[in-house]
Design an enzyme around this catalytic site. Structure first.
Site, PDB file in Angstrom:
ATOM      1  CB  VAL A  10      -0.959   0.034   1.224  1.00  0.00           C
ATOM      2  CG1 VAL A  10      -2.035  -1.033   1.098  1.00  0.00           C
ATOM      3  CG2 VAL A  10      -0.197  -0.104   2.536  1.00  0.00           C
ATOM      4  CB  SER A  11       0.529   4.485  -1.671  1.00  0.00           C
ATOM      5  OG  SER A  11       0.438   3.827  -2.909  1.00  0.00           O
ATOM      6  CB  THR A  12      -0.423   6.336   2.737  1.00  0.00           C
ATOM      7  OG1 THR A  12      -1.750   5.781   2.729  1.00  0.00           O
ATOM      8  CG2 THR A  12      -0.257   7.223   1.516  1.00  0.00           C
ATOM      9  CD  GLN A  15      -3.511   3.460   0.723  1.00  0.00           C
ATOM     10  OE1 GLN A  15      -2.335   3.226   0.433  1.00  0.00           O
ATOM     11  NE2 GLN A  15      -4.426   3.753  -0.177  1.00  0.00           N
TER      12      GLN A  15
END
Length: 198
Positions: A10-12, A15
């Site tokens: 996941v990017s952040t 999340q």
């Protein structure tokens, strides 16, 4: 023995990886590498560990292609690393992305061509941007840390007999920097004198 290895990303930080992990687990992945990092980040620690862990016959699985890479160039480079180690790649959401099949291998070859085009486009855009900036008077490279006025002061102090260390201490720079400035000035003066005498 060959194994199915999952990769979830996941990017952040906010999340969650839970859904990806559940899907990969149901798909038979006993080992799952988990990452919270941007897909554009080249230094993804867990992805590097996964690639190091791949052995001949292993199959790397992701829930979607964009979990592995954010560009054609990156996707091709990562899948190429996996296949060069004897591993295979498969995306659950994009079944055509399966290097075990002839269609998947064809798509990998197409990706390689697209990656080359993408690389050329980036190179062209960078060169055009650089040329445009120079034309508009933007100075490229790192800005000079020592102004022209300070350079003249350094040269003058050296000519007045100050040591490299004394000058360096007063300007907060290294003796080597002082030496380069004063040597460059002497060299320039010598060339100028030679042209005048001719």
């Amino acid at each position: 023995m060959a194994q199915q290895i999952g990769y979830a990303r996941v990017s952040t930080i906010g999340q969650t990886l839970d859904t990806q992990i559940q899907v990969l687990g149901r798909f038979g992945c006993a080992k799952i590498f988990r990452e919270k990092a941007s897909g554009a980040n080249a230094d993804r620690i867990q992805l590097r560990r996964l690639i190091r862990a791949v052995s001949n016959g292993d199959r790397v699985i992701v829930t979607r292609i964009d979990r592995l890479a954010r560009s054609t160039f990156d996707l091709f480079a990562i899948v190429k690393e996996i296949t060069e180690k004897g591993g295979q790649f498969y995306s659950i959401a994009e079944p055509w992305a399966d290097t075990l099949t002839s269609t998947g291998r064809l798509m990998l070859a197409v990706l390689g061509g697209l990656a080359d085009v993408e690389r050329d486009l980036i190179r062209t855009r960078t060169a055009e941007g650089r040329a445009r900036a120079i034309k508009e008077g933007v100075k490229m490279g790192r800005p000079a840390q020592i102004s022209a006025l300070k350079r003249q002061d350094i040269i003058q102090k050296r000519q007045d007999g100050k040591t490299l260390k004394e000058i360096a201490r007063s300007f907060g720079i290294s003796p080597g920097t002082v030496s380069r400035i004063t040597t460059g000035a002497d060299s320039h003066k010598s060339r100028k004198k030679k042209r005048t005498s001719i």
